[in-house]
Scaffold this active site. Structure first.
Site, PDB file in Angstrom:
ATOM      1  N   GLN B  70       1.594  -7.852   4.822  1.00 24.17           N
ATOM      2  CA  GLN B  70       1.890  -6.611   5.076  1.00 24.17           C
ATOM      3  C   GLN B  70       0.526  -5.711   5.212  1.00 24.17           C
ATOM      4  OE1 GLN B  70       3.280  -8.390   2.501  1.00 24.17           O
ATOM      5  NE2 GLN B  70       5.087  -7.326   1.976  1.00 24.17           N
ATOM      6  N   LYS B  71       0.459  -4.628   5.666  1.00 22.24           N
ATOM      7  CA  LYS B  71      -0.798  -4.058   6.258  1.00 22.24           C
ATOM      8  C   LYS B  71      -1.581  -3.626   4.879  1.00 22.24           C
ATOM      9  CE  LYS B  71      -2.364  -0.942   9.571  1.00 22.24           C
ATOM     10  NZ  LYS B  71      -2.363  -0.789  10.923  1.00 22.24           N
TER      11      LYS B  71
END
Lengths: 1264, 184
Positions: B70-71
């Site tokens: 995830q970012k």
């Protein structure tokens, strides 16, 4: 060619090595191939995890310890093969961590908040630590859970440990667990419940750092855990900005404020971790400030005396240096082959199987020259300098760290700078190296630390390809020297580490360079590695060198005969130095390429070695190798050795003398007739001159014993080889050496000289006048002036082969001389007497079957009497019972003589045309021999008993058949060997015929069954053990023919001083005596017969008086006898024969012993025996009481006290009822102070006469 | 510690490889990991944190670290870079929209100093999905040919079917194994 070579050399030794390591610690168990104990371990771990970790313990301390100990033992078995645990590791860890996780949650934030963890929980932590210790924390930590939810509870729990008494393992496990958890890829702010939005700070991190810091001053492993945890925490992206600089500042202040050394280690360790884990851009600003810190620490003596701290300084410096340099793989480094070998192979292989070529990168672009021009920060210079100094440090761990650092730093340096580094490492080698006059380097004053460090650094560089090939030319000569670096400093040697690290260098060469590069050096390297593999003194160096050789063989393929040698000289075969020197080395020397080099190496390094044992074995190795190339041996080896013998260095002289002797012998035997043509005349002459030219000081001064030992071996070998001696002066000088060595004080030297004497006499003969005018006077008591010469020459006299025609007429005289020496107890040393006896035995041994031809019956009788007579040698000096040496020698003599002579007797009397029927050993002799040995086998000294038993077994079971001779080493001349061999074959055939018959025993002794019952053949009885010997041997007192001697032996032991011996011997003697019939009549009633004679008590009493008659005057026997009498009276068994036995002679005997006696032990024994005799009553009692009253006023207070005590006990225990008189007597005896002067005590004593109904004797001058 | 000890340690160490598995979220990293580990792949949810698996392959022991994609997590990847021998970059071949994003992340990653020298294996995953780009297209899209600092290879695969996963692991293990003795 080497890359594709299918030969996988590594597989075998690796396994072998592990096996070996494992077996060192568990010698019984074999190497495991898998985790054998898995089911047991897992079930135990489950048991351990099944208890609640909070509240009262379910198991008591002992049960918990057993569980823990079992697990640790099972898991600990895999310490050296810990990878075997891997298949079960995850399960093992999860069994423990699951309940730990739960309890940690429960007691910090859960229902049980605030409760302490119990012992079960701590045990689980301990086991987790133990697993991580066995397998390594890096492997184990991966199996720990790493969920965000665990962080806070685990940390809360850690906080509670700070000031508790919980074992350190708990903290350690928590810290490494936290160090894993704090890697979570989330901002820590998001998990901290107390965080404030606006602040940069994270309260949880603050607390974590503070807590972890408190662990940094621990002395245990939890400190390392804290370092790791701190480093991981501080190098996080969300913390490194604020917390890292803070921590570094704190470190600096703390280190500056005199911390305890543990804390300093903790802080430095943490900084090292930080620099390992952190990111360069974050660390760079910090790095600059650390130089000052390092300099500060280096200036503090308190810190620099700690090896660990010194190591950390070097390590941190290295890491700082790495941080200052951009990480890059040095483009200039030497690369062996193509790095993208895999891709090369892919292209060739079928595209359907591999990945398409265009989907793989081509080789990494070569960095251009411009890349080399980056700026190297100046601080690097400090780093390199510090590492350079670290290489010469006193402590090994510092040098190691520095060497690794050198490798890593150089990897990031531009080419010319790295080359400078290599240059200065090479300069380390030349430090303190001087030149010998012949231009060779002299390494004797070199620091072994510096060379070790330099070798390590070179190895690290070469492994990384950072040592460019052009340096090899300069380097390899140093490495060759380092491989042989073995220097004696003071009383010890140094250089083992240097040689080992030089092996490491050679090993790393194999990995770094292509065969083409090494080709020009291969010869030197392979030769030296092989020489070190077989000829190093230390086992680990031999193995390391062979490992390096293997590596080179496997990877280079250009070492001559590599594979053959690798199979011969492996890890195991080189483990034993004898095997290595005497079997492996000669086998390798079969290869021409190595032979001469091995010889040279021996000559240069091993024969002059400082360790005498190495020199001695090197001599044998040299002889074995020399015969492989006779021309070279004659033209080179022997002349060189001859030159070496005149060296002033005692080690070289010693080594070369022995080697020269052994080599000449071996080579001459191999050459046969041609020898004198092969060796030049000058050499032959100079060899002959070796002995005459040994300077006088070498023969008498300090260390002369080694020179003499070497000379003896030298002369022995040359004599045995039949060395041609043209000049009589040479023989004279040899003899001179032998004779003066025989006079030395060192016994082993005398022994050696005697051997040399034998060899020389056998080869060059001896004249009548030499023997009788020169040697005999040195031995004969009365003429001998030097006691050492006496014992030495006594030894030598036994080394002449009197079976030879020339010498046999001398034998009677020589035996006479030896016999006189052996019995001259007052004027000879024990050594001389023992040597004389041994010489007589040796003469018998050498004569062997010619005994009856050479020795007359009369002389044989002399020999036997001599053996018997020395059984009475009980002389003692400051070393104790030295007479025992002579008695032992005599027993060993009888062991040799009896079977031989008795067998010859048997053959003579049983021969078909037996005319000479005279037997050398009469029946009586047979019995006496056994009786003498029986006495010795119950005497005091363990070793003597064992020796006697050994001799008895040999004599008792000697058969009329000659024993089958397996080796003919005893015979001397070849002619004799032939005859002996012939007889052996004939006896062999006769033996098979008679196989079915019972053996005919030589010993003609009555009561054989009883004897063999006690002295058994092939018995596992330990004759050294008193508790086993006496109960068995005591039965033999029944046999009248051995009784006197055996009883004497028993008395000496039972009345002795050694408590355990007295206990074992007296107990079984008394038990035996208590159970014998009292008179012959009783015996007849019980039904005894002649075949099964039994002792009666009366006979026993008579035997005691026989001992008295035989030994009276020898306190050695008499004092123990008195002690034994006391014991016998006390046990009551003597009194059983009252009326049947006349005790009067015994009383008179005791009385005689008290007169003019000053030995309190003896007097005490007399007093106690008197009291025992008193129980007889009547006239005897009155007579004894008078004696005792006399002793009450003995001049010695101790005797007066002892008399009073014994009298009181005796009177008190008498059966008569107490009368007023007897009570009065008792009162006087007990209540008087017998320490008062005799004058005061006499009136007191006088009161006793009337009370005991005695008349006071008239004072006479004699009875005062 | 003499040569014999070094040899023992060296042999044990030499056989260990540390791999880092990265990529955008939902690329299929955990699925690949579970697939090659022989685990069930039906119940996989986004990785919140990281997974570690140890596997034997070709005589090497691989420690594979699979970190979530995830970012928000990406900047913490750095926490895992220490001593990485190989990088497995997983791409969702069907996710055309984020390919640009993917390229940027990858090239950003390769600049990381502590990954220098690591071998790079790109898995063009999810080949079982319709509309998935093939390996050549991915190669171009990610501009792999411009990479000069790392050994790399690209392979089309499917974690769901297991296709080509083994071949990819073979390559990276082989590549690392062929050079590892020269490095720390």
């Amino acid at each position: 060619m080497s890359e594709e070579q299918p030969f996988d050399i590594e597989a075998i030794p690796d396994q072998a090595q592990e096996e070996d390591l494992y077996n060192v610690y568990n010698p019984i168990e074999k190497t495991a191939s898998h985790f054998l104990h898995a089911p047991q371990v897992l079930s135990d771990l489950r048991t351990m995890a099944s208890f609640p970790f909070v509240g009262p313990c379910e198991l008591d301390l002992r049960q918990r310890w057993t569980l823990k100990l079992n697990l640790s033992t099972l898991i600990g078995k895999y310490q050296y093969q810990s990878y075997l645990l891997d298949p079960c590791l995850e399960e093992m860890v999860s069994i423990l961590i699951t309940p730990i996780r739960k309890v940690v949650q429960d007691i910090t934030i859960g229902d049980l908040k605030g409760q302490p963890i119990n012992e079960h929980g701590l045990d689980a932590f301990y086991m987790l630590y133990f697993i991580s210790k066995t397998r390594g924390y890096k492997t184990v930590v991966k199996f720990l859970p790493h969920e965000v939810a665990d962080i806070e509870p685990a940390f809360e729990f850690l906080k509670t440990l700070e000031n508790s008494r919980v074992p350190w393992e708990t903290g350690y496990v928590l810290l490494i667990w936290l160090s894993l958890m704090c890697m979570i890829p989330f901002d820590l702010k998001t998990i901290d419940s107390q965080v404030e939005k606006t602040s940069e700070r994270i309260p949880l991190v603050d607390q974590m750092i503070e807590t972890a810091k408190s662990f940094l001053n621990k002395a245990g492993k939890d400190r390392d855990g804290a370092s790791l945890f701190l480093a991981r925490l501080l190098t996080r992206k969300d913390t490194c900005g604020v917390y890292l600089p803070e921590f570094v500042e704190w470190s600096k202040t703390t280190l500056g404020s005199n911390p305890v050394v543990f804390q300093a280690i903790g802080i430095m360790g943490t900084l090292c971790w930080i620099f390992k884990l952190g990111q360069r851009e974050v660390l760079l600003p910090i790095a600059e400030g650390l130089e000052a810190l390092l300099t500060y620490i280096e200036s503090r003596d308190a810190f620099m005396s700690n090896s660990m701290l010194k190591k950390l300084v070097v390590k941190l410096s290295q890491r700082v240096g790495l941080c200052l340099l951009k990480p890059r793989v040095a483009a200039w480094r030497y690369q062996r082959g193509s790095r993208s070998l895999a891709s090369n192979l892919m292209i060739n292989s079928n595209s359907s199987e591999g990945i398409n070529a265009n989907k793989i990168s081509t080789a990494i672009a070569e960095e251009t020259e411009d890349d080399e021009d980056f700026d190297v920060p100046e601080a690097i210079e400090n780093v390199v300098e510090r590492l350079m100094n670290g290489l010469r440090d006193r402590d090994t761990i510092v040098r190691w760290s520095a060497a690794k650092g050198m490798g890593r730093i150089s990897n990031r340096l531009p080419k010319d700078m790295a080359d400078d580094v290599v240059g200065s490492i090479l300069e380390l080698f030349s430090e303190d190296v001087f030149q010998l006059p012949n231009g060779e380097p002299d390494v004797s004053s070199v620091s072994e630390h510096t060379w070790h460090g330099a070798c390590l650094a070179v190895a690290e560089l070469s492994r990384r390809g950072l040592l460019l090939p052009h340096r090899l030319k300069e380097l390899i000569p140093w490495i060759i020297l380092a491989l042989k670096f073995d220097v004696k400093r003071g009383a010890h040697s140094v250089g083992g580490n240097v040689r080992d690290s030089a092996c490491y260098v050679c090993w790393s060469f194999a990995r770094a360079y292509t065969p083409e590069i090494l080709e020009e050096h291969v010869r030197k390297l392979s030769n030296t590695l092989i020489a070190v593999s077989v000829f190093d003194r230390d086992i680990n160096i031999r193995r390391a060198s062979s490992a390096a050789f293997q590596e080179n063989v496997g990877r280079m393929g250009i070492f001559p005969h590599g594979i053959e040698i690798v199979t011969i000289a492996d890890y195991f075969s080189l483990g034993n130095i004898t095997n290595s020197f005497l079997n492996i080395a000669p086998t390798i020397a079969e290869f021409v390429e190595y032979r001469r080099y091995l010889s040279q190496h021996l000559l240069e390094f091993v024969i002059p070695h400082w360790d005498i044992a190495v020199r001695e074995i090197a001599a044998d190795a040299m002889a074995k190798i020399a015969v492989l190339d006779l021309d070279y041996a004659c033209s080179d080896i022997i002349p060189t050795l001859t030159k070496m013998t005149s060296s002033l260095d005692p080690a070289i002289r010693h080594g070369s003398l022995i080697t020269l002797g052994k080599t000449c012998k071996a080579v001459k035997e191999k050459c046969g007739q041609e020898f004198e043509q092969k060796v030049s005349k000058e050499t032959l002459e100079s060899i002959s001159k070796v002995v005459p030219t040994v300077p006088e000081f070498a023969l008498t001064g300090f260390g002369s014993e080694h020179v003499r030992q070497a000379l003896c071996i030298h002369i022995t070998c040359l004599s045995e080889a039949g060395w041609p001696i043209s000049d009589n002066a040479v023989l004279e000088s040899w003899k001179n050496i032998i004779y003066t060595t025989l006079e030395r004080t060192e016994e082993p030297l005398q022994r050696m000289a005697a051997d040399t004497f034998r060899a020389a006499v056998a080869q060059y003969g001896i004249t009548n006048s030499e023997l009788f005018d020169q040697y005999v006077p040195k031995v004969l008591p009365g003429l001998a002036s030097d006691r050492f010469a006496q014992s030495g020459f006594a030894l030598a006299l036994g080394e002449i082969d009197y079976a030879q025609k020339d010498y046999s007429p001398w034998i009677a005289k020589i035996i006479d001389v030896l016999a006189k020496t052996a019995v001259a107890t007052n004027v000879t040393t024990a050594e001389a007497r023992r040597n004389s006896i041994n010489s007589v035995t040796n003469i018998i041994k050498v004569l062997d079957r010619k005994y009856r031809q050479v020795v007359s019956a009369e002389l044989s009788r002399t020999i036997l009497n001599l053996y018997f007579e020395v059984f009475n040698d009980y002389s003692i000096d400051h070393r104790g019972d030295v007479g025992s040496w002579i008695r032992e020698a005599s027993m060993q003599g009888l062991k040799v003589m009896f079977p031989l002579v008795a067998r010859l007797d048997y053959e003579a009397t049983h021969a078909q045309n037996a005319q000479d029927t005279q037997r050398y050993l009469s029946d009586e002799d047979h019995a006496v021999i056994l009786a003498k040995l029986l006495q010795q086998c119950v005497e005091k000294i363990d070793r003597i008993r064992a020796s006697a038993a050994d001799a008895m077994v040999a004599i008792l079971y000697a058969e009329t058949e000659w024993p089958t001779v397996t080796d003919t080493t005893t015979t001397t001349t070849s002619e004799e060997t032939a005859t002996a061999a012939a007889t052996v074959t004939t006896t062999d055939t006769t033996k098979t015929d008679k196989m079915e018959k019972d053996p005919v025993y030589l010993l003609r002794a009555s009561h054989r069954p009883q004897l063999t019952e006690v002295i058994r053949k092939n018995d596992d009885m330990n004759w050294l053990q008193a508790s086993e010997v006496y109960p068995r041997v005591v039965q033999l007192l029944n046999l009248p023919e051995y009784r006197l001697d055996l009883l004497t032996g028993f008395v000496i032991s039972a009345g002795g001083l050694t408590e355990s011996l007295v206990r074992h011997s007296s107990a079984c003697l008394i038990e035996f005596i208590s159970n014998v019939p009292i008179t012959k009549k009783d015996l007849e009633a019980e039904g005894g017969d002649d075949d099964n004679p039994r002792l009666t008590l009366v006979e026993f009493g008579e035997e005691i008086m026989n001992i008295v008659a035989k030994y009276e005057g020898q306190d050695r026997v008499i004092v123990p006898l008195l002690e034994v009498l006391d014991m016998l009276f006390e046990s009551g068994c003597m009194l059983m024969m009252e009326g049947e036995y006349d005790f009067a002679p015994m009383v008179r005997f005791v009385r005689r012993q008290t007169i003019k006696c000053k030995d309190t032990r003896k007097l005490s024994a007399c007093i106690r025996t008197y009291c025992g005799l008193c129980a007889l009553g009547g006239k005897i009692k009155n007579a004894i009481l008078l004696e005792l009253l006399r002793l009450l006023v003995h001049p010695f207070p101790k005797i007066r006290r002892a008399t009073a005590d014994s009298m009181y006990l005796m009177l008190n225990s008498s059966v008569e009822d107490p009368t007023p008189e007897s009570e009065k007597v008792a009162e006087i005896l007990v209540n008087s102070d017998w320490n008062q002067s005799v004058a005061q005590l006499t009136p007191l004593r006088d009161q006793l006469y009337p009370l005991l109904n005695l008349e006071k004797p008239k004072p006479t001058p004699a009875a005062k | 510690m003499g040569l014999l000890t070094i040899l023992k340690k060296n042999r044990q160490k030499e056989k260990e490889i540390r791999l880092l598995m990265l990529g955008l979220d939902n690329a299929g990293k955990t699925t690949i990991l579970k697939r090659i580990n022989g685990e069930d792949i039906d119940t996989i949810s986004p990785t919140l944190g990281f997974n570690i698996k140890t596997l034997e392959h070709k005589g090497f022991k691989m420690n594979i670290w699979d970190v979530g994609g995830q970012k928000s997590i990406r900047s913490y990847w750095r926490n895992y870079f220490e001593q990485t021998d190989g990088l497995v970059w997983v791409v969702d071949s069907a996710d055309r929209l984020r390919l640009e994003d993917c390229k940027k992340e990858l090239h950003e990653l390769l600049k990381e100093e502590r990954l220098s020298g690591a071998s790079l294996l790109v898995f063009a995953n999810k080949q079982d999905l319709p509309g998935a780009l093939n390996d050549d297209q991915i190669r171009e899209a990610l501009e792999l040919d411009s990479i000069q600092t790392h050994h790399w290879a690209i392979l089309a695969c499917s974690a769901k079917t297991g296709a080509h996963l083994l071949k990819g692991m073979d390559w990276i293990v082989g590549d690392i194994g062929s050079r590892i003795y020269l490095l720390d």
